[in-house]
Design a protein around this motif. Structure first.
Motif, PDB file in Angstrom:
ATOM      1  N   LYS A 159      -1.854 -60.735  42.009  1.00  0.00           N
ATOM      2  CA  LYS A 159      -2.917 -60.128  42.814  1.00  0.00           C
ATOM      3  C   LYS A 159      -4.162 -61.007  42.838  1.00  0.00           C
ATOM      4  O   LYS A 159      -4.858 -61.073  43.841  1.00  0.00           O
ATOM      5  CB  LYS A 159      -3.265 -58.741  42.275  1.00  0.00           C
ATOM      6  N   ALA A 160      -4.438 -61.674  41.716  1.00  0.00           N
ATOM      7  CA  ALA A 160      -5.634 -62.514  41.650  1.00  0.00           C
ATOM      8  C   ALA A 160      -5.511 -63.730  42.561  1.00  0.00           C
ATOM      9  O   ALA A 160      -6.524 -64.244  43.049  1.00  0.00           O
ATOM     10  CB  ALA A 160      -5.875 -62.957  40.215  1.00  0.00           C
ATOM     11  N   LYS A 161      -4.295 -64.187  42.823  1.00  0.00           N
ATOM     12  CA  LYS A 161      -4.111 -65.315  43.732  1.00  0.00           C
ATOM     13  C   LYS A 161      -4.517 -64.963  45.156  1.00  0.00           C
ATOM     14  O   LYS A 161      -4.842 -65.844  45.938  1.00  0.00           O
ATOM     15  CB  LYS A 161      -2.648 -65.778  43.733  1.00  0.00           C
ATOM     16  N   ALA A 162      -4.504 -63.671  45.481  1.00  0.00           N
ATOM     17  CA  ALA A 162      -4.824 -63.238  46.835  1.00  0.00           C
ATOM     18  C   ALA A 162      -6.326 -63.106  47.069  1.00  0.00           C
ATOM     19  O   ALA A 162      -6.750 -62.940  48.206  1.00  0.00           O
ATOM     20  CB  ALA A 162      -4.144 -61.903  47.143  1.00  0.00           C
ATOM     21  N   THR A 163      -7.134 -63.193  46.018  1.00  0.00           N
ATOM     22  CA  THR A 163      -8.585 -63.122  46.204  1.00  0.00           C
ATOM     23  C   THR A 163      -9.071 -64.445  46.771  1.00  0.00           C
ATOM     24  O   THR A 163      -8.411 -65.480  46.618  1.00  0.00           O
ATOM     25  CB  THR A 163      -9.294 -62.833  44.870  1.00  0.00           C
ATOM     26  N   PRO A 164     -10.213 -64.462  47.431  1.00  0.00           N
ATOM     27  CA  PRO A 164     -10.704 -65.728  47.996  1.00  0.00           C
ATOM     28  C   PRO A 164     -10.897 -66.830  46.952  1.00  0.00           C
ATOM     29  O   PRO A 164     -10.512 -67.980  47.175  1.00  0.00           O
ATOM     30  CB  PRO A 164     -12.042 -65.339  48.621  1.00  0.00           C
ATOM     31  N   GLU A 165     -11.469 -66.480  45.813  1.00  0.00           N
ATOM     32  CA  GLU A 165     -11.679 -67.479  44.770  1.00  0.00           C
ATOM     33  C   GLU A 165     -10.342 -67.947  44.185  1.00  0.00           C
ATOM     34  O   GLU A 165     -10.157 -69.134  43.927  1.00  0.00           O
ATOM     35  CB  GLU A 165     -12.564 -66.895  43.672  1.00  0.00           C
ATOM     36  N   GLY A 166      -9.420 -67.028  43.990  1.00  0.00           N
ATOM     37  CA  GLY A 166      -8.105 -67.393  43.479  1.00  0.00           C
ATOM     38  C   GLY A 166      -7.344 -68.279  44.457  1.00  0.00           C
ATOM     39  O   GLY A 166      -6.678 -69.242  44.057  1.00  0.00           O
ATOM     40  N   ALA A 167      -7.454 -67.974  45.733  1.00  0.00           N
ATOM     41  CA  ALA A 167      -6.781 -68.780  46.754  1.00  0.00           C
ATOM     42  C   ALA A 167      -7.390 -70.175  46.827  1.00  0.00           C
ATOM     43  O   ALA A 167      -6.675 -71.168  47.020  1.00  0.00           O
ATOM     44  CB  ALA A 167      -6.866 -68.092  48.109  1.00  0.00           C
TER      45      ALA A 167
END
Length: 132
Positions: free
Chosen positions: A92-100
């Motif tokens: 789920k964190a990969k889908a955040t803007p910062e994670g991406a």
């Protein structure tokens, strides 16, 4: 009936704080990698000997590897402390803007390092064994 969420493990907290410290050096390491890339490019333009190109390519590979490790640490720390123990939280964190953004940076650095390893470091010719 009360439901309590388990806290994150102590190991996850330690790894999270270690990754935070490592990721602080990312801007310096990426600057060193850019300088090493410029040296490799300049040597290629000047038709330098293969030994110099190889040495510069190996230095560039080391600089890219260090920058990649710092970027991966930054990626993990951006995902949060819970992501060290839970793959769903990590996904789920990969889908955040910062994670991406961090994921794209890590992918870009991995691609650049592999391209350098395949094409940027000249291989030294091996002597051909004599026919018997």
């Amino acid at each position: 009936m009360a439901f309590f969420r388990p806290r994150v493990s102590r190991e996850a907290e330690v790894r999270f704080h270690a990754d935070l410290e490592i990721s602080k050096s990312f801007p310096d390491l990426i600057a060193k990698a850019r300088q090493a890339e410029a040296v490799v490019h300049d040597l290629n333009e000047a038709d330098a000997p293969e030994m110099e190109l190889r040495a510069a390519g190996l230095l560039f590979d080391k600089a890219l590897t260090d920058a990649l490790r710092a970027a991966e640490a930054g990626q993990r720390s951006t995902f949060g402390v819970k992501s060290y123990d839970d793959r769903i939280v990590r996904r789920k964190a990969k889908a955040t803007p910062e994670g991406a953004r961090w994921t794209a940076e890590v992918d870009k650095l991995r691609t650049l390092r592999e391209d350098n390893r395949l094409n940027g470091i000249p291989r030294l010719p091996r002597p051909v064994p004599a026919a018997r």
